[in-house]
Enzyme design. Structure first.
Site, PDB file in Angstrom:
ATOM      1  N   THR A   1      -9.131   0.410   1.014  1.00 33.69           N
ATOM      2  CA  THR A   1      -7.943  -0.401   1.309  1.00 33.69           C
ATOM      3  C   THR A   1      -8.336  -1.857   1.557  1.00 33.69           C
ATOM      4  O   THR A   1      -7.697  -2.779   1.044  1.00 33.69           O
ATOM      5  CB  THR A   1      -7.192   0.160   2.526  1.00 33.69           C
ATOM      6  OG1 THR A   1      -6.729   1.472   2.207  1.00 33.69           O
ATOM      7  CG2 THR A   1      -6.012  -0.715   2.913  1.00 33.69           C
TER       8      THR A   1
ATOM      9  N   ASP B   1      -6.788  -4.597  10.024  1.00 35.26           N
ATOM     10  CA  ASP B   1      -6.393  -3.194   9.936  1.00 35.26           C
ATOM     11  C   ASP B   1      -6.857  -2.483  11.195  1.00 35.26           C
ATOM     12  O   ASP B   1      -7.689  -3.014  11.941  1.00 35.26           O
ATOM     13  CB  ASP B   1      -7.002  -2.548   8.686  1.00 35.26           C
ATOM     14  CG  ASP B   1      -6.175  -1.399   8.133  1.00 35.26           C
ATOM     15  OD1 ASP B   1      -5.310  -0.864   8.866  1.00 35.26           O
ATOM     16  OD2 ASP B   1      -6.396  -1.020   6.972  1.00 35.26           O
TER      17      ASP B   1
ATOM     18  N   THR C   1     -13.250   4.450   4.219  1.00 34.93           N
ATOM     19  CA  THR C   1     -14.069   4.327   3.003  1.00 34.93           C
ATOM     20  C   THR C   1     -14.211   2.888   2.543  1.00 34.93           C
ATOM     21  O   THR C   1     -15.059   2.588   1.714  1.00 34.93           O
ATOM     22  CB  THR C   1     -13.460   5.138   1.849  1.00 34.93           C
ATOM     23  OG1 THR C   1     -12.185   4.580   1.522  1.00 34.93           O
ATOM     24  CG2 THR C   1     -13.329   6.611   2.212  1.00 34.93           C
TER      25      THR C   1
ATOM     26  N   LYS D   1       0.857  -1.185   0.000  1.00 35.89           N
ATOM     27  CA  LYS D   1       0.000   0.000   0.000  1.00 35.89           C
ATOM     28  C   LYS D   1       0.888   1.228   0.000  1.00 35.89           C
ATOM     29  O   LYS D   1       1.758   1.370   0.857  1.00 35.89           O
ATOM     30  CB  LYS D   1      -0.889   0.024   1.239  1.00 35.89           C
ATOM     31  CG  LYS D   1      -1.746   1.279   1.357  1.00 35.89           C
ATOM     32  CD  LYS D   1      -2.561   1.247   2.636  1.00 35.89           C
ATOM     33  CE  LYS D   1      -3.297   2.537   2.869  1.00 35.89           C
ATOM     34  NZ  LYS D   1      -4.033   2.524   4.131  1.00 35.89           N
TER      35      LYS D   1
END
Length: 161
Positions: free
Chosen positions: A71, A63, A68, A38
């Site tokens: 990812t 995570d 949103t 990323k």
């Protein structure tokens, strides 16, 4: 000299490894890990290379937060493309901003999403949560931590139990 973003990734990496170790111990079998690259530059996220073998396995994406959903979905699609049998996600904080509901719960690449109640999921703007979303209540954990602080109990023991 490490950049702040790289140091932050290292801390996330350590927490993910600790979770992998705890899950392996709880399941009584070894678990492998994989990583999805990323990069963030000027607010644009890129990178979708998967390092590790997820073929024929259940993948769990971990995570710290879901904003949103972009990812998480990039990682889920990378795992599915690499042959993962199913893909699920877990995060501490589910913010669910913007089009997160459509991004996360409208794509068959991702199964369940598990978050804590640290942020109310009401931002999804619905009376009923999506079936794929599981919200774990952290109030009892916080209450026990506060009780231990006031009575001289051990926070370390609480977190290790």
């Amino acid at each position: 000299n490490r950049s702040p973003q790289f140091q932050s990734f290292s801390e996330k990496d350590k927490r993910a490894e600790a979770l992998r170790t705890s899950l392996a111990r709880a399941l009584g079998r070894p678990l492998t890990s994989a990583f999805v690259e990323k990069y963030r530059a000027r607010g644009v996220v890129s990178g979708d290379m998967l390092v590790g073998d997820v073929s024929g396995r259940v993948a769990l994406i971990v995570d710290d937060l879901i904003s949103t959903g972009g990812t998480i979905m990039r990682a889920a699609r990378a795992c599915r493309a690499a042959g993962a049998r199913s893909v699920h996600a877990a995060a501490t904080h589910g913010l669910f901003v913007g089009q997160a509901e459509k991004v996360l719960f409208g794509d068959p690449a991702l199964g369940q999403v598990v978050v804590t109640s640290s942020v109310p999921p009401g931002r999804l703007g619905r009376d009923r949560l999506p079936d794929q979303l599981v919200v774990l209540d952290v109030a009892p954990l916080f209450a026990d931590a506060i009780r231990r602080i006031h009575t001289g109990g051990s926070i370390v023991e609480l977190l290790e139990s």
